[in-house]
Design a protein around this motif. Structure first.
Motif, PDB file in Angstrom:
ATOM      1  N   LEU A  98      37.206 -65.199 -99.315  1.00 16.05           N
ATOM      2  CA  LEU A  98      35.765 -65.442 -99.400  1.00 16.05           C
ATOM      3  C   LEU A  98      35.205 -65.689 -98.009  1.00 16.05           C
ATOM      4  O   LEU A  98      34.169 -65.144 -97.636  1.00 16.05           O
ATOM      5  CB  LEU A  98      35.491 -66.643-100.306  1.00 16.05           C
ATOM      6  CG  LEU A  98      34.018 -67.055-100.442  1.00 16.05           C
ATOM      7  CD1 LEU A  98      33.213 -65.913-101.040  1.00 16.05           C
ATOM      8  CD2 LEU A  98      33.894 -68.309-101.289  1.00 16.05           C
ATOM      9  N   LEU A  99      35.918 -66.518 -97.233  1.00 14.36           N
ATOM     10  CA  LEU A  99      35.558 -66.774 -95.847  1.00 14.36           C
ATOM     11  C   LEU A  99      36.780 -66.530 -94.971  1.00 14.36           C
ATOM     12  O   LEU A  99      37.901 -66.849 -95.362  1.00 14.36           O
ATOM     13  CB  LEU A  99      35.090 -68.221 -95.651  1.00 14.36           C
ATOM     14  CG  LEU A  99      33.819 -68.654 -96.368  1.00 14.36           C
ATOM     15  CD1 LEU A  99      33.573 -70.134 -96.122  1.00 14.36           C
ATOM     16  CD2 LEU A  99      32.612 -67.847 -95.905  1.00 14.36           C
ATOM     17  N   ILE A 100      36.573 -65.944 -93.810  1.00 16.64           N
ATOM     18  CA  ILE A 100      37.672 -65.831 -92.861  1.00 16.64           C
ATOM     19  C   ILE A 100      37.909 -67.202 -92.241  1.00 16.64           C
ATOM     20  O   ILE A 100      37.074 -68.094 -92.334  1.00 16.64           O
ATOM     21  CB  ILE A 100      37.385 -64.765 -91.784  1.00 16.64           C
ATOM     22  CG1 ILE A 100      36.108 -65.084 -91.010  1.00 16.64           C
ATOM     23  CG2 ILE A 100      37.322 -63.377 -92.410  1.00 16.64           C
ATOM     24  CD1 ILE A 100      35.798 -64.085 -89.900  1.00 16.64           C
ATOM     25  N   LEU A 101      39.047 -67.378 -91.612  1.00 14.34           N
ATOM     26  CA  LEU A 101      39.421 -68.699 -91.124  1.00 14.34           C
ATOM     27  C   LEU A 101      38.408 -69.252 -90.126  1.00 14.34           C
ATOM     28  O   LEU A 101      38.146 -70.460 -90.086  1.00 14.34           O
ATOM     29  CB  LEU A 101      40.812 -68.641 -90.489  1.00 14.34           C
ATOM     30  CG  LEU A 101      41.965 -68.359 -91.457  1.00 14.34           C
ATOM     31  CD1 LEU A 101      43.289 -68.294 -90.713  1.00 14.34           C
ATOM     32  CD2 LEU A 101      42.025 -69.418 -92.546  1.00 14.34           C
ATOM     33  N   THR A 102      37.836 -68.385 -89.304  1.00 16.27           N
ATOM     34  CA  THR A 102      36.823 -68.829 -88.351  1.00 16.27           C
ATOM     35  C   THR A 102      35.614 -69.421 -89.071  1.00 16.27           C
ATOM     36  O   THR A 102      35.055 -70.445 -88.645  1.00 16.27           O
ATOM     37  CB  THR A 102      36.377 -67.652 -87.469  1.00 16.27           C
ATOM     38  OG1 THR A 102      37.525 -67.113 -86.801  1.00 16.27           O
ATOM     39  CG2 THR A 102      35.363 -68.094 -86.426  1.00 16.27           C
ATOM     40  N   GLU A 103      35.213 -68.820 -90.156  1.00 13.90           N
ATOM     41  CA  GLU A 103      34.081 -69.334 -90.930  1.00 13.90           C
ATOM     42  C   GLU A 103      34.450 -70.622 -91.659  1.00 13.90           C
ATOM     43  O   GLU A 103      33.599 -71.496 -91.866  1.00 13.90           O
ATOM     44  CB  GLU A 103      33.605 -68.271 -91.911  1.00 13.90           C
ATOM     45  CG  GLU A 103      32.958 -67.080 -91.233  1.00 13.90           C
ATOM     46  CD  GLU A 103      32.768 -65.888 -92.152  1.00 13.90           C
ATOM     47  OE1 GLU A 103      31.833 -65.104 -91.919  1.00 13.90           O
ATOM     48  OE2 GLU A 103      33.566 -65.743 -93.111  1.00 13.90           O
ATOM     49  N   MET A 104      35.722 -70.743 -92.067  1.00 17.32           N
ATOM     50  CA  MET A 104      36.157 -71.997 -92.686  1.00 17.32           C
ATOM     51  C   MET A 104      36.028 -73.156 -91.711  1.00 17.32           C
ATOM     52  O   MET A 104      35.641 -74.264 -92.090  1.00 17.32           O
ATOM     53  CB  MET A 104      37.606 -71.863 -93.161  1.00 17.32           C
ATOM     54  CG  MET A 104      37.803 -70.904 -94.315  1.00 17.32           C
ATOM     55  SD  MET A 104      39.532 -70.809 -94.824  1.00 17.32           S
ATOM     56  CE  MET A 104      39.463 -69.463 -96.024  1.00 17.32           C
ATOM     57  N   LEU A 105      36.345 -72.899 -90.437  1.00 18.65           N
ATOM     58  CA  LEU A 105      36.160 -73.925 -89.410  1.00 18.65           C
ATOM     59  C   LEU A 105      34.694 -74.302 -89.285  1.00 18.65           C
ATOM     60  O   LEU A 105      34.346 -75.485 -89.173  1.00 18.65           O
ATOM     61  CB  LEU A 105      36.678 -73.420 -88.062  1.00 18.65           C
ATOM     62  CG  LEU A 105      38.171 -73.507 -87.780  1.00 18.65           C
ATOM     63  CD1 LEU A 105      38.455 -72.987 -86.380  1.00 18.65           C
ATOM     64  CD2 LEU A 105      38.684 -74.929 -87.930  1.00 18.65           C
ATOM     65  N   ALA A 106      33.837 -73.290 -89.262  1.00 17.98           N
ATOM     66  CA  ALA A 106      32.396 -73.549 -89.160  1.00 17.98           C
ATOM     67  C   ALA A 106      31.913 -74.376 -90.343  1.00 17.98           C
ATOM     68  O   ALA A 106      31.110 -75.308 -90.178  1.00 17.98           O
ATOM     69  CB  ALA A 106      31.630 -72.229 -89.085  1.00 17.98           C
ATOM     70  N   LEU A 107      32.399 -74.049 -91.538  1.00 18.54           N
ATOM     71  CA  LEU A 107      32.010 -74.799 -92.730  1.00 18.54           C
ATOM     72  C   LEU A 107      32.482 -76.245 -92.641  1.00 18.54           C
ATOM     73  O   LEU A 107      31.747 -77.171 -93.005  1.00 18.54           O
ATOM     74  CB  LEU A 107      32.574 -74.128 -93.975  1.00 18.54           C
ATOM     75  CG  LEU A 107      32.160 -74.739 -95.319  1.00 18.54           C
ATOM     76  CD1 LEU A 107      30.647 -74.676 -95.491  1.00 18.54           C
ATOM     77  CD2 LEU A 107      32.849 -74.010 -96.470  1.00 18.54           C
ATOM     78  N   LEU A 108      33.695 -76.453 -92.127  1.00 14.46           N
ATOM     79  CA  LEU A 108      34.199 -77.809 -91.949  1.00 14.46           C
ATOM     80  C   LEU A 108      33.340 -78.581 -90.958  1.00 14.46           C
ATOM     81  O   LEU A 108      33.030 -79.764 -91.176  1.00 14.46           O
ATOM     82  CB  LEU A 108      35.656 -77.764 -91.465  1.00 14.46           C
ATOM     83  CG  LEU A 108      36.338 -79.108 -91.214  1.00 14.46           C
ATOM     84  CD1 LEU A 108      36.391 -79.932 -92.502  1.00 14.46           C
ATOM     85  CD2 LEU A 108      37.737 -78.898 -90.637  1.00 14.46           C
ATOM     86  N   TYR A 109      32.939 -77.925 -89.878  1.00 13.77           N
ATOM     87  CA  TYR A 109      32.064 -78.569 -88.887  1.00 13.77           C
ATOM     88  C   TYR A 109      30.724 -78.934 -89.518  1.00 13.77           C
ATOM     89  O   TYR A 109      30.181 -80.026 -89.272  1.00 13.77           O
ATOM     90  CB  TYR A 109      31.854 -77.639 -87.697  1.00 13.77           C
ATOM     91  CG  TYR A 109      30.961 -78.204 -86.629  1.00 13.77           C
ATOM     92  CD1 TYR A 109      31.451 -79.121 -85.699  1.00 13.77           C
ATOM     93  CD2 TYR A 109      29.617 -77.838 -86.536  1.00 13.77           C
ATOM     94  CE1 TYR A 109      30.624 -79.657 -84.713  1.00 13.77           C
ATOM     95  CE2 TYR A 109      28.789 -78.360 -85.563  1.00 13.77           C
ATOM     96  CZ  TYR A 109      29.294 -79.274 -84.657  1.00 13.77           C
ATOM     97  OH  TYR A 109      28.475 -79.805 -83.685  1.00 13.77           O
ATOM     98  N   ILE A 110      30.197 -78.042 -90.338  1.00 15.51           N
ATOM     99  CA  ILE A 110      28.919 -78.301 -91.014  1.00 15.51           C
ATOM    100  C   ILE A 110      29.041 -79.504 -91.943  1.00 15.51           C
ATOM    101  O   ILE A 110      28.140 -80.364 -92.005  1.00 15.51           O
ATOM    102  CB  ILE A 110      28.477 -77.045 -91.796  1.00 15.51           C
ATOM    103  CG1 ILE A 110      28.018 -75.959 -90.813  1.00 15.51           C
ATOM    104  CG2 ILE A 110      27.364 -77.371 -92.780  1.00 15.51           C
ATOM    105  CD1 ILE A 110      27.775 -74.610 -91.461  1.00 15.51           C
ATOM    106  N   ILE A 111      30.155 -79.596 -92.654  1.00 20.20           N
ATOM    107  CA  ILE A 111      30.354 -80.713 -93.588  1.00 20.20           C
ATOM    108  C   ILE A 111      30.477 -82.042 -92.823  1.00 20.20           C
ATOM    109  O   ILE A 111      29.838 -83.037 -93.179  1.00 20.20           O
ATOM    110  CB  ILE A 111      31.606 -80.474 -94.452  1.00 20.20           C
ATOM    111  CG1 ILE A 111      31.366 -79.294 -95.405  1.00 20.20           C
ATOM    112  CG2 ILE A 111      31.966 -81.726 -95.245  1.00 20.20           C
ATOM    113  CD1 ILE A 111      32.599 -78.854 -96.163  1.00 20.20           C
ATOM    114  N   ILE A 112      31.289 -82.048 -91.759  1.00 20.09           N
ATOM    115  CA  ILE A 112      31.495 -83.284 -90.993  1.00 20.09           C
ATOM    116  C   ILE A 112      30.192 -83.756 -90.366  1.00 20.09           C
ATOM    117  O   ILE A 112      29.817 -84.938 -90.471  1.00 20.09           O
ATOM    118  CB  ILE A 112      32.571 -83.082 -89.916  1.00 20.09           C
ATOM    119  CG1 ILE A 112      33.943 -82.848 -90.570  1.00 20.09           C
ATOM    120  CG2 ILE A 112      32.633 -84.289 -88.981  1.00 20.09           C
ATOM    121  CD1 ILE A 112      35.031 -82.494 -89.584  1.00 20.09           C
ATOM    122  N   THR A 113      29.481 -82.857 -89.701  1.00 20.23           N
ATOM    123  CA  THR A 113      28.218 -83.259 -89.068  1.00 20.23           C
ATOM    124  C   THR A 113      27.161 -83.579 -90.113  1.00 20.23           C
ATOM    125  O   THR A 113      26.265 -84.404 -89.866  1.00 20.23           O
ATOM    126  CB  THR A 113      27.708 -82.165 -88.116  1.00 20.23           C
ATOM    127  OG1 THR A 113      27.632 -80.899 -88.814  1.00 20.23           O
ATOM    128  CG2 THR A 113      28.640 -82.015 -86.928  1.00 20.23           C
TER     129      THR A 113
END
Length: 334
Positions: A17-32
């Motif tokens: 659904l998401l490539i690993l790079t986008e998973m990182l971005a999603l994690l950053y969005i959640i944390i911030t």
């Protein structure tokens, strides 16, 4: 069809659904996003920043869907370009967070004074005022983002199967740096020294300024006799996008370290050809007073750490996700 990736690689990416790079971005969005919710009572713009995150996630979903319907090198590149463009949003946003904390430059300037017995950001450009030195170092600093795009493009063309690994480690490094900047308010010499006065700097006195930069985000121009082309380009870009944030550790140095580690891995000849530019870039961070020297040392250390740990994390995640998908396909589970 030209531009379409191989069946094996294409199917592997299209099934995510998401490539690993986008998973990182999603994690950053959640944390911030969590930090925003915690700081909402003191951040009147928190609601807008949260809404922006929803819009960014929708944008990621659109590019993911486009790739899922038509997996190719081109649609993969669109996903990476979207993440690259977001860096220009994430960076200045760190200032919106850390301006609500007391500035810590006085501590870092004092550490610099102890470690170096002086302030390299003050005497470096005074020791080498000639326009040739200035232009060489400003040129190195100016090509920073070109190096980021260049290393991804290099792997995209020469070793496509490793291109996402490069993007994953690079963007992951950016996100860790930005999380540090979000909670660590250090503006750097170019903001702090004019704020306390050059007489105080010369005397080795570094008083705290509290939340001074919350209402004084402007960047003052340096008094340079020879203002060449690259000096003006760097100054123009800083006047438009620089904020009193993100000094420690130096992400310019850290990301450059990651870039050159990947370039060395891909082409030794290209590495040695570009190395002078990388050295100029790192020296420029102190020369233009964007960073303390200790920021550079921390940037080198964290850059190496992020390169090796990011590669290990990517390999582990890739195996875990690919292995799970393979078992699901064999059992017919969804």
């Amino acid at each position: 069809m030209a531009g379409t990736i191989s069946a094996t690689v294409g199917q592997a990416y299209a099934n995510r659904l998401l490539i690993l790079t986008e998973m990182l971005a999603l994690l950053y969005i959640i944390i911030t996003g969590i930090i925003l919710l915690v700081m909402r009572p003191v951040m009147p713009d928190a609601g807008t920043l949260l809404l922006n995150r929803v819009e960014i996630v929708v944008g990621m979903g659109i590019f993911a869907l486009l790739y899922y319907r038509a997996p190719s090198r081109f649609t993969w590149a669109l996903r990476i370009i979207f993440q690259l463009m977001l860096l220009s949003y994430w960076y200045p946003e760190t200032y919106l967070f850390n301006r609500h904390f007391d500035n810590l430059d006085h501590l870092f300037a004092q550490i610099e004074q102890v470690v170096c017995l002086s302030q390299p950001a003050v005497w470096f450009h005074q020791l080498f005022p000639h326009w040739i030195v200035s232009e060489l170092l400003h040129f190195g600093y100016f090509v920073y983002y070109a190096l980021i795009v260049g290393v991804i493009l290099f792997y995209y063309i020469s070793n496509y199967r490793q291109a996402e690994r490069v993007a994953f480690v690079l963007f992951g490094s950016f996100y860790v740096y930005y999380l540090i900047y979000t909670l660590l308010p250090v503006a750097g010499p170019q903001f702090y020294f004019p704020a306390i006065g050059w007489e105080s700097v010369a005397a080795g006195r570094f008083p705290p300024v509290g939340k001074f930069f919350a209402s004084h985000p402007e960047l003052l121009e340096m008094d340079v006799a020879h203002q060449g082309l690259f000096y003006r380009l760097v100054n123009m870009s800083q006047q438009m996008g620089e904020r009193p944030t993100a000094a420690f550790p130096s992400s310019h140095v850290g990301i450059t370290t990651v870039i050159f580690a990947f370039v060395h891995r891909g082409s030794r000849k290209l590495f040695w050809s570009l190395l002078p530019i990388g050295i100029c870039l790192m020296l420029a961070t102190v020369y233009i007073q964007a960073h303390y020297f200790i920021d550079v040392l921390a940037g080198l250390a964290t850059g190496l750490l992020f390169y090796y740990s990011g590669n290990k994390l990517y390999s582990w995640l890739d195996i875990k996700i690919s292995g799970r998908r393979s078992r699901n396909n064999q059992t017919g589970s969804v």
